[in-house]
Design a protein around this motif. Structure first.
Motif: not given
Length: 399
Positions: A14-40
């Motif tokens: 239950d995280v309030s977003l009242a104090r922000t106008s922009l929410v950034t979802f940042q993905l960190h991971g092995p990316g497209e070099t991973d054998e599974a083809g990465g994630a998005s």
């Protein structure tokens, strides 16, 4: 500036977003070099019935402004999807949720980010509305197939996922070639989230009308602007929004699409006579005569009907947009009679954000109106654009 927190935050519910106008979802991971083809990352904007209003995706980050979400959005679901195989096969996936000051609101890792998920899509969390305020909570379970994706996120998400997996399976391998470090463009830093084209536009300058126009004939938007004492402070903001509409209309609207605007208090007066919205030049918030000091919408509706052009043109849609704080003093029966006579296809109440939720009585003639809130000129301009797009049967999106 708020100092970013470090380390995962447990039980994000239950995280309030009242104090922000922009929410950034940042993905960190092995990316497209991973054998599974990465994630998005995938974000789906949903209405109260669970229907999908918009979908955006990116392989690194999403920047979401909940206040600029498509009209009717009550929930924005964010998921991580593997290009092929299961999310668990990607390994090391972590999603950081940040506010517009860079402070961490939540860090989803391990099981919360799909570490053990055998499914191709893992639901990370959702932004949702509660008592007029946007909040965020963790979800944390997987979707096994297209049926589950359709059930939870809608057919648009299932179609997107199917196309992405098909592309991953058929993508040809690139031939090896020597690196050219001097000519190669630098890669964006791993912590930078890229704006996504399909995100809701921040203003009308960045917006376009998309999709096939289905309205048969031109459309007509009639605007009633409340100039009672409580609304005077928004005069400059309203004028700026009309300036933005003028540029947008020249680029996006069709010949013959009309705009008419009147001011009202206890009387009504002309602000903008009926004009092809592409030719909108004279932008003013000052009426042609004094409108008194009450708050009566009925004279405005009567004047808008009188201003309608005479002739053989049949309009594909006609809408009423009322910019007010909803403190109307009309006789409900008289106003209801006028609205029925005016025969609007849709009515929109456009209310300053500080006024909070709008509650209309069961017998209020405006009880079926769509309600929009604005806090600045950009948001008011986007409401103009969205109403025009709805009348033409199209949608407003980032260009």
């Amino acid at each position: 500036m708020t100092r970013p927190r470090t380390g995962p935050l447990r039980k994000v519910q239950d995280v309030s977003l009242a104090r922000t106008s922009l929410v950034t979802f940042q993905l960190h991971g092995p990316g497209e070099t991973d054998e599974a083809g990465g994630a998005s990352l995938l974000a789906v904007y949903q209405d109260a019935s669970g229907g999908g209003l918009a979908l955006v995706a990116d392989d690194r980050g999403l920047m979401i402004d909940p206040s600029a979400a498509p009209d009717g959005t009550v929930r924005i679901v964010v998921a991580v999807e593997a290009a092929s195989g299961a999310v668990a096969r990607v390994g090391g996936v972590r999603c950081t949720v940040r506010d517009d000051h860079g402070a961490d609101l939540a860090v989803l890792s391990g099981a919360a980010a799909g570490e053990a998920t055998p499914d191709p899509v893992h639901l990370l969390g959702e932004c949702y509305r509660r008592r007029g305020e946007w909040r965020f909570r963790e979800i944390g379970y997987g979707l096994a197939d297209d049926a589950a994706i359709t059930r939870e996120l809608g057919p648009g998400a299932a179609d997107h996922h199917h196309r992405r997996r098909a592309a991953a399976l058929t993508r040809p391998a690139e031939p090896d070639r020597p690196a050219e470090p001097d000519r190669a463009a630098p890669s964006p830093p791993a912590t930078e989230a890229r704006p996504v084209r399909a995100l809701p536009p921040p203003n009308l300058d960045a917006a376009r009308i998309a999709g096939e126009r289905t309205a048969r004939g031109p459309v007509s938007l009639e605007v009633a602007v409340d100039l009672s004492g409580s609304m005077i402070r928004y005069a400059r903001l309203r004028k700026s929004a009309l300036h933005a509409l003028a540029g947008f209309a020249r680029r996006e609207m069709a010949a013959g699409d009309l705009l008419t605007s009147v001011a009202f208090a206890d009387r009504a007066a002309i602000l903008v006579s009926p004009v092809d919205v592409r030719k909108l030049r004279r932008v003013t918030d000052r009426p042609s005569r004094d409108v008194g000091g009450g708050t009566q919408l009925s004279p405005a509706v009567q004047l808008l009907m009188e201003l309608r052009p005479r002739g053989p043109v049949k309009y594909g849609a006609r809408a009423l947009m009322v910019i007010t704080d909803v403190a109307l003093g009309d006789d409900p029966r008289r106003l209801g009679t006028l609205l029925r006579k005016a025969a609007y296809d849709s009515v929109h109440l456009v209310v300053p954000a500080p006024e909070g939720p709008v509650y209309l009585r069961d017998r209020d003639p405006l009880r079926h109106a769509a309600v929009h809130h604005f806090a600045d000129a950009d948001q008011l301009g986007l409401i103009y654009g969205a109403v025009f797009a709805a009348m033409t049967g199209q949608r407003l999106e980032h260009r």
